[in-house]
Motif scaffolding. Structure first.
Motif, short mmCIF file in Angstrom:
data_model
loop_
_atom_site.label_atom_id
_atom_site.label_comp_id
_atom_site.label_asym_id
_atom_site.label_seq_id
_atom_site.Cartn_x
_atom_site.Cartn_y
_atom_site.Cartn_z
N ARG A 71 3.27 15.36 49.63
CA ARG A 71 4.66 15.69 49.93
C ARG A 71 5.54 15.52 48.69
NH1 ARG A 71 5.63 15.59 55.50
NH2 ARG A 71 3.69 16.25 56.52
N TRP A 72 6.61 16.30 48.66
CA TRP A 72 7.54 16.20 47.54
C TRP A 72 8.30 14.87 47.61
CZ3 TRP A 72 9.77 19.75 43.79
CH2 TRP A 72 8.95 20.87 43.55
N PRO A 73 8.71 14.34 46.46
CA PRO A 73 9.54 13.12 46.47
C PRO A 73 10.87 13.38 47.17
CG PRO A 73 8.66 13.53 44.28
CD PRO A 73 8.37 14.76 45.09
N ILE A 101 17.50 15.54 42.63
CA ILE A 101 16.34 16.20 43.23
C ILE A 101 15.21 16.22 42.20
CG2 ILE A 101 15.45 18.29 44.31
CD1 ILE A 101 18.30 19.02 45.04
N PRO A 102 14.11 15.46 42.44
CA PRO A 102 12.96 15.52 41.54
C PRO A 102 12.21 16.85 41.73
CG PRO A 102 12.97 13.48 42.82
CD PRO A 102 13.94 14.41 43.45
N ASP A 276 7.91 15.66 35.16
CA ASP A 276 8.57 16.00 36.41
C ASP A 276 10.07 15.81 36.24
OD1 ASP A 276 6.07 16.41 37.52
OD2 ASP A 276 5.93 14.37 38.29
N PRO A 277 10.82 16.87 35.95
CA PRO A 277 12.27 16.71 35.71
C PRO A 277 13.02 16.38 36.99
CG PRO A 277 11.69 19.03 35.77
CD PRO A 277 10.39 18.27 35.86
N PRO A 304 11.49 13.11 31.96
CA PRO A 304 10.69 12.02 31.38
C PRO A 304 9.75 12.56 30.31
CG PRO A 304 9.83 12.63 33.52
CD PRO A 304 11.10 13.43 33.33
N LEU A 305 9.51 11.75 29.33
CA LEU A 305 8.62 12.16 28.23
C LEU A 305 7.31 11.39 28.35
CD1 LEU A 305 11.25 12.15 25.34
CD2 LEU A 305 10.52 14.06 26.79
#
Length: 431
Positions: A71-73, A101-102, A276-277, A304-305
């Motif tokens: 499932r999506w975060p 929203i991730p 995951d932006p 995130p890097l």
């Protein structure tokens, strides 16, 4: 006489499985009087035993692990209020309401969901195998108890015959036609059979206790057992068993599904280098409720890097699980293929030996006992001939029971090894 009793028991009709379960679970005396066949007993064990409940609970745990996988975060709703205490606009305030929203753009969620689905299917296959093993345990326990029951009946029948003979000898001794040796000899043989009967009774109690244990705590009285000791089930050829082994063995299928799930999990973890932006959007309200209030919007992006942590640990663990499942499956199938032909030959050999013993020994021993009894009553044979014939017939009957038990146990081992008792349930968990 024992053969006649067994034949009558085999010809008796059996009620349906549902009604038998209801009768056995009832606490009344009617349930205790209803005979119990192997097929009905095995179905009751699978339906109501504690072992079956444990297997079902373990499968439920495995299936529950897949719930929510992939499932999506969840998005995040944020509100914050800022108030200035100094500066050009002293006392100004602003409210910011935003949503974060991730975005999982790597595609790993679909792989994780598919991997969890494979794990749930593996749990179902393991349940099918657990039921097959429980069926094997129940069949062997029932055969052991039925054999003990028949041994006890053989000793009782022989003891009754010896006691009748002892009464006849006592009558002849009072008439002066028999010596004290005859009475002492028959008493010695009777004592030996009584000792054998006591051992048979203890063995039957132990075997029936095991049969009762598998039925679970809801059953306190075990009804009489009936049916042929050796079912003489039809056996396929060795080549057919070898060819169908991988498809029938539910545990092999479970390991295959676990390996597939681990492979998918490894593929999902390998995409950890794709960030995951998180997108932020909202509104900004200035001096709400005051003259000159205004507003605006807020938009942001957080990326995130993955320079350091890229799910390397999860990928390595999934790869290790895949190798472990594949190695276990290969070892399981190699052992099963190696043993299958041997067990099949053992079952065939036990069947042949049982037929030879019944035709070549048992039939002749019973005829020998009948002839000795007629000869003794006619005065043409002495006591030793009669006692020897009775012992020979008794030992032949006991050997026949042991051989039939060996056939039943061998067949149960063969069906478990070949997966015949879990292959039917396995088809319901195919992906």
């Amino acid at each position: 006489m024992a053969m006649l009793m067994r034949a009558r028991r085999c010809s008796s009709s059996s009620p349906t499985i549902a009604s038998s379960i209801l009768l056995v679970l009832m606490a009344g005396g009617a349930a205790a009087q209803s005979p119990l066949t192997e097929s009905r007993y095995v179905e009751q064990v699978i339906a109501a035993s504690l072992e079956a409940r444990v297997a079902e609970a373990e499968a439920a745990v495995g299936r529950a692990a897949a719930v929510g996988a992939g499932r999506w975060p969840n998005p995040t709703l944020e509100w914050q209020r800022e108030k200035a205490t100094s500066g050009v606009a002293d006392g100004a305030s602003q409210d910011i309401v935003g949503v974060s929203i991730p975005l999982v753009l790597s595609g790993r969620l679909a792989l994780e969901a598919e991997a969890a689905g494979r794990s749930a299917q593996a749990a179902g296959a393991n349940l099918a195998r657990a039921r097959g093993e429980l069926r094997h345990e129940a069949a062997r326990a029932f055969a052991t108890a039925l054999a003990a029951q028949e041994r006890r009946a053989i000793f009782e029948e022989s003891l009754s015959a010896l006691r009748r003979l002892a009464e006849a000898i006592a009558t002849r001794e009072r008439a002066g036609d028999a010596a004290g040796y005859d009475r002492l000899r028959i008493d010695t043989e009777t004592a030996a059979v009584e000792d054998g009967l006591s051992g048979a009774v203890l063995e039957e109690r132990r075997a029936r206790a095991e049969v009762l244990r598998l039925l679970g705590p809801g059953v306190s009285v075990l009804p009489p057992l009936e049916g042929p000791l050796a079912q003489e089930r039809s056996l396929p050829a060795a080549g057919q068993l070898q060819a169908e082994l991988e498809a029938r063995r539910a545990d092999a299928r479970a390991l295959e599904l676990e390996a597939q799930g681990a492979k998918l999990a490894r593929q999902a973890a390998s995409r950890g280098w794709i960030p995951d932006p998180t997108v932020n959007a909202g509104i900004q309200l200035l001096d709400v409720g005051l003259p000159g209030a205004g507003g605006g919007y807020v938009v942001g992006l957080a990326i995130p890097l993955p320079f350091f942590e890229r799910r390397q640990g999860q990928e390595a663990q999934a790869e290790a699980r895949q190798r472990l499942s594949e190695a276990r499956r290969a070892a399981l199938l190699h052992t099963a293929h190696s043993r299958l032909t041997t067990v099949l030959e053992e079952v065939a050999g036990r069947r042949e030996r049982r037929v030879r013993q019944r035709q070549g020994v048992l039939t002749r021993a019973e005829e020998l006992r009948r002839i000795a009894q007629v000869a003794y009553r006619g005065g043409s044979a002495d006591l030793l001939v009669l006692v020897d014939a009775e012992r020979t017939a008794r030992e032949a009957q006991l050997t026949a029971v042991d051989l039939s038990l060996g056939v039943a146990e061998g067949e149960a081992d063969l069906f478990l090894l070949s997966g015949a008792w879990d292959g039917a349930e396995l088809r319901s968990v195919q992906p």
